[in-house]
Every structure is written in structure tokens, then in C-alpha cells.
Design a protein around this motif. Structure first.
Motif, PDB file in Angstrom:
ATOM      1  N   THR A 174      14.268   9.999  -0.211  1.00  0.00           N
ATOM      2  CA  THR A 174      14.269   9.125  -1.382  1.00  0.00           C
ATOM      3  C   THR A 174      14.204   7.650  -0.999  1.00  0.00           C
ATOM      4  N   LEU A 175      13.869   7.383   0.250  1.00  0.00           N
ATOM      5  CA  LEU A 175      13.862   6.003   0.723  1.00  0.00           C
ATOM      6  C   LEU A 175      12.797   5.166   0.020  1.00  0.00           C
ATOM      7  N   GLY A 176      11.650   5.761  -0.282  1.00  0.00           N
ATOM      8  CA  GLY A 176      10.579   4.989  -0.899  1.00  0.00           C
ATOM      9  C   GLY A 176      10.994   4.344  -2.208  1.00  0.00           C
ATOM     10  N   ALA A 177      11.648   5.103  -3.076  1.00  0.00           N
ATOM     11  CA  ALA A 177      12.102   4.549  -4.348  1.00  0.00           C
ATOM     12  C   ALA A 177      13.111   3.429  -4.130  1.00  0.00           C
ATOM     13  N   TYR A 178      13.968   3.616  -3.150  1.00  0.00           N
ATOM     14  CA  TYR A 178      14.975   2.592  -2.858  1.00  0.00           C
ATOM     15  C   TYR A 178      14.314   1.312  -2.341  1.00  0.00           C
ATOM     16  N   ARG A 179      13.325   1.484  -1.469  1.00  0.00           N
ATOM     17  CA  ARG A 179      12.645   0.314  -0.913  1.00  0.00           C
ATOM     18  C   ARG A 179      11.826  -0.426  -1.964  1.00  0.00           C
ATOM     19  N   ALA A 180      11.352   0.290  -2.983  1.00  0.00           N
ATOM     20  CA  ALA A 180      10.672  -0.396  -4.083  1.00  0.00           C
ATOM     21  C   ALA A 180      11.629  -1.361  -4.772  1.00  0.00           C
ATOM     22  N   GLY A 181      12.879  -0.949  -4.926  1.00  0.00           N
ATOM     23  CA  GLY A 181      13.886  -1.841  -5.490  1.00  0.00           C
ATOM     24  C   GLY A 181      14.183  -3.024  -4.587  1.00  0.00           C
ATOM     25  N   GLU A 182      14.231  -2.764  -3.277  1.00  0.00           N
ATOM     26  CA  GLU A 182      14.431  -3.861  -2.329  1.00  0.00           C
ATOM     27  C   GLU A 182      13.278  -4.866  -2.407  1.00  0.00           C
ATOM     28  N   LEU A 183      12.065  -4.359  -2.528  1.00  0.00           N
ATOM     29  CA  LEU A 183      10.911  -5.243  -2.630  1.00  0.00           C
ATOM     30  C   LEU A 183      11.002  -6.118  -3.873  1.00  0.00           C
ATOM     31  N   ALA A 184      11.394  -5.527  -4.997  1.00  0.00           N
ATOM     32  CA  ALA A 184      11.543  -6.319  -6.225  1.00  0.00           C
ATOM     33  C   ALA A 184      12.574  -7.428  -6.043  1.00  0.00           C
ATOM     34  N   CYS A 194       0.793  -1.234   0.000  1.00  0.00           N
ATOM     35  CA  CYS A 194       0.000   0.000   0.000  1.00  0.00           C
ATOM     36  C   CYS A 194       0.820   1.276   0.000  1.00  0.00           C
ATOM     37  N   THR A 195       2.058   1.237   0.455  1.00  0.00           N
ATOM     38  CA  THR A 195       2.922   2.423   0.446  1.00  0.00           C
ATOM     39  C   THR A 195       4.340   1.998   0.069  1.00  0.00           C
ATOM     40  N   LEU A 196       5.191   2.983  -0.156  1.00  0.00           N
ATOM     41  CA  LEU A 196       6.602   2.713  -0.452  1.00  0.00           C
ATOM     42  C   LEU A 196       7.462   2.630   0.803  1.00  0.00           C
ATOM     43  N   GLY A 197       6.877   2.888   1.976  1.00  0.00           N
ATOM     44  CA  GLY A 197       7.667   2.838   3.207  1.00  0.00           C
ATOM     45  C   GLY A 197       8.620   4.005   3.369  1.00  0.00           C
ATOM     46  N   GLU A 198       8.170   5.191   2.942  1.00  0.00           N
ATOM     47  CA  GLU A 198       9.043   6.364   2.923  1.00  0.00           C
ATOM     48  C   GLU A 198       9.519   6.815   4.302  1.00  0.00           C
ATOM     49  N   GLU A 199       8.737   6.518   5.353  1.00  0.00           N
ATOM     50  CA  GLU A 199       9.060   7.009   6.688  1.00  0.00           C
ATOM     51  C   GLU A 199       9.902   6.030   7.514  1.00  0.00           C
ATOM     52  N   GLY A 200      10.335   4.941   6.911  1.00  0.00           N
ATOM     53  CA  GLY A 200      11.122   3.963   7.642  1.00  0.00           C
ATOM     54  C   GLY A 200      12.474   4.501   8.081  1.00  0.00           C
TER      55      GLY A 200
END
Length: 317
Positions: A82-92, A59-65
Motif C-alpha cells: 500500500t506504499l503507492g497510495a501513501y506516497r501519493a499523499g506525501e507528494l501532495a 509517472c508511477t506511485l513509487g510502490e517498490e520503494g
């Protein structure tokens, strides 16, 4: 680990609409990247390996982690944001380890922002998931439900496991979407109505948690401290558990997927820690409470698809 580019919401695998749908279809709804692996990584790997269609909606990119590696601290919300974009890569990367091809962000990547922990200012930030209209977000999930047509849905309990606003909202959205998707009068442009046969909430039986912490205390794992059983989400009395999925054959895949979420998780053998540096057990057996639908036999079930007509057993080659 190098910076990873922004990744758009994952579409269904190419050509999937033309292929015959697998007889078993599992949908998981989670709040942030890494929640899926912590709660359900072994389950996802097991069913994916057996040929079921496993669909993850985050549901979110996890930007506040918070960020564990010092060299990546600049990604945090109070710095570069810019954490959300990075975490999207981690999720992939994590989904590749689990063998899951169909993973998406609710409404598209960045549609809803991580709200942060309950009571902080980011709860009210425009676009935060906690501030989202439930019916609007549920409608976006209905489109996925009607496309994938899962027999089984997995999400959090009504407290989100531990009270995080995004987990609670994910629960609200998932449950509402299941109701709306089954209503033939609701938005026919999203596809034909579909009823999810079984809905499960994540949980952990108290006895298993206590045994896991006992192993951790005896292990000498190198964490600054050890969490308490009460720190884990969804701990319940053993009698409340209705399904126990044996994912021990996929423990290595779950561990690798956890390692892929390197900004959020540090792994040490069969244990891991979040940004609080408190060790906790890594469970390869995963547990659920059936809250909608009929059990497929004696409890606890060993298969989330138990009792679902035409959906028991491995897929045919």
C-alpha cells in the motif's frame, strides 16, 4: 505521521481553463514521488513563487520503494503493498510546501507501476512503467503538453540519471511526447500542436558535488555513513552545465518538501539520506543541461526561460 488516503491524479487547478495562462509555463516529468523535490524542488518553488505555472507529471506511485520509518514498514510491496497510495499523499504534501498546485500522475494515479531497480523481477510485472509502450505513454503526456503548453520541459538524461528503469522510461516518454505534441498530424483530439521551446536534463556539476560532500564530512551530521559523489545521479563535468538556478531563497521550502517524503527521505539540516542511510548534500542551487532549444545568453543561464519570447521575468500581479 498517520496513514494517508489514496489520492487521485491531480487535475489542473479549478477554473484554470478560463483564466489567462501565465506567460511562463514549466513542465517537469519525473518517475516517482520524491524525485521532483530531490532534483528540482528549489527550482519549482522559485518559479511558483514568481507566478509561473509549474506542472509536475509523475509517472508511477513509487510502490517498490523501501520504507525508512519502522512503524510504516508494513506498507512495503512485500507486505501490504500500500506504499503507492501513501506516497501519493506525501507528494501532495510536498507540492504544498513548494507552492505547486498542478501535479498529476501520468494516465491517472496507478496507471503505471514502479518497476523497481534494474534487473529485478518487478521490472516485468504487468503494468510496470518499464514494460510500458513508449508511444502509448507518450500519448498520455502529449495531452498534458497540449493543455499546459509549456515553453520549458525538464526531465532526466538518457540514462535516467543513474540507470533506474523508470527514470530511463520517463526520459523516453518525455522526449517522445515533445516530438509528438509538436506534430499537427498527431491525434488532433488531444489539442492543438505545441512545440516546447527548451528541453533541459537534470544534472549536477562535479565541483559542486565535491564541495557539498566536503561540507557534509565536516558537519558531523548524524548519518550512519556518507555517500560518494558517484552515487548521485547526473554528475557531469562543470563545462556540461548550461543552466544554474539559484534557489537558495527557497531552501527551506525544499527541505520541508523533502521531509514530507518521510517514507523515503531523512533530513538533517542541509543534508539528507535515502533508505541506504548514506548522507548526501541538499542542493538549493540546481543545475541543468539544455538539450533542445537556444540558450538565452551567456552560459550558464540563470533562468530556464531565458531567450523565450514573452516569457522572461516575473509574472505581472
Amino acid at each position: 505521521m498517520t496513514d494517508q488516503p489514496t489520492r487521485a491524479a491531480s487535475p489542473a487547478p479549478p477554473g484554470s481553463a478560463e483564466r489567462t495562462a501565465p506567460s511562463r509555463r514549466l513542465l517537469l516529468v519525473h518517475a516517482h514521488p520524491d524525485d521532483e523535490t530531490i532534483n528540482n524542488g528549489a527550482t519549482m518553488a522559485k518559479y511558483a513563487a514568481e507566478g509561473a505555472r509549474v506542472t509536475l507529471v509523475t509517472c508511477t506511485l513509487g510502490e517498490e520503494g523501501e520504507v525508512i520509518p519502522p512503524e510504516l514498514a508494513r506498507l512495503a510491496a512485500d507486505r501490504e503493498d500500500t506504499l503507492g497510495a501513501y506516497r501519493a499523499g506525501e507528494l501532495a504534501a510536498a507540492m504544498k510546501e513548494l507552492g505547486v498546485e498542478d501535479h498529476r500522475f501520468l494516465g491517472g494515479a496507478g496507471r503505471y507501476r514502479d518497476s523497481g531497480m534494474m534487473g529485478v523481477a518487478s521490472n516485468d510485472r504487468p503494468g510496470s512503467f518499464w514494460s510500458a509502450d513508449v508511444d502509448t505513454a507518450a500519448g498520455e503526456l502529449v495531452a498534458v503538453v497540449r493543455e499546459v503548453r509549456p515553453q520549458v520541459l525538464v526531465t532526466y538524461d538518457d540514462n535516467g540519471g543513474y540507470g533506474h528503469p523508470d527514470h530511463i522510461r520517463a526520459h523516453h516518454v518525455a522526449m517522445r511526447a515533445a516530438d509528438l505534441a509538436a506534430d499537427p498530424a498527431y491525434r488532433s483530439e488531444l489539442g492543438a500542436a505545441h512545440t516546447v521551446a527548451k528541453i533541459y536534463w537534470n544534472c549536477l556539476p562535479r565541483s559542486v558535488v565535491e564541495a557539498g560532500f566536503a561540507r557534509l564530512r565536516e558537519s558531523g551530521a548524524a548519518f550512519p555513513g556518507i555517500a560518494e559523489p558517484a552515487d548521485l545521479p547526473g554528475v557531469v563535468d562543470d563545462v556540461e552545465v548550461t543552466a544554474r538556478i539559484d534557489g537558495r531563497a527557497h531552501a527551506a521550502a525544499k527541505s520541508a518538501a523533502l521531509r514530507a517524503h518521510a517514507t523515503q527521505i531523512a533530513v538533517d539540516g542541509p543534508f539528507f539520506a535515502l533508505s541506504n542511510d548514506l548522507g548526501q548534500p541538499l542542493f538549493a542551487e540546481e543545475f541543468y543541461r539544455l538539450v533542445r532549444g537556444t540558450p538565452g545568453g551567456e552560459l550558464p543561464e540563470s533562468d530556464l526561460f531565458a531567450g523565450v519570447a514573452g516569457a522572461e521575468g516575473r509574472e505581472e500581479a
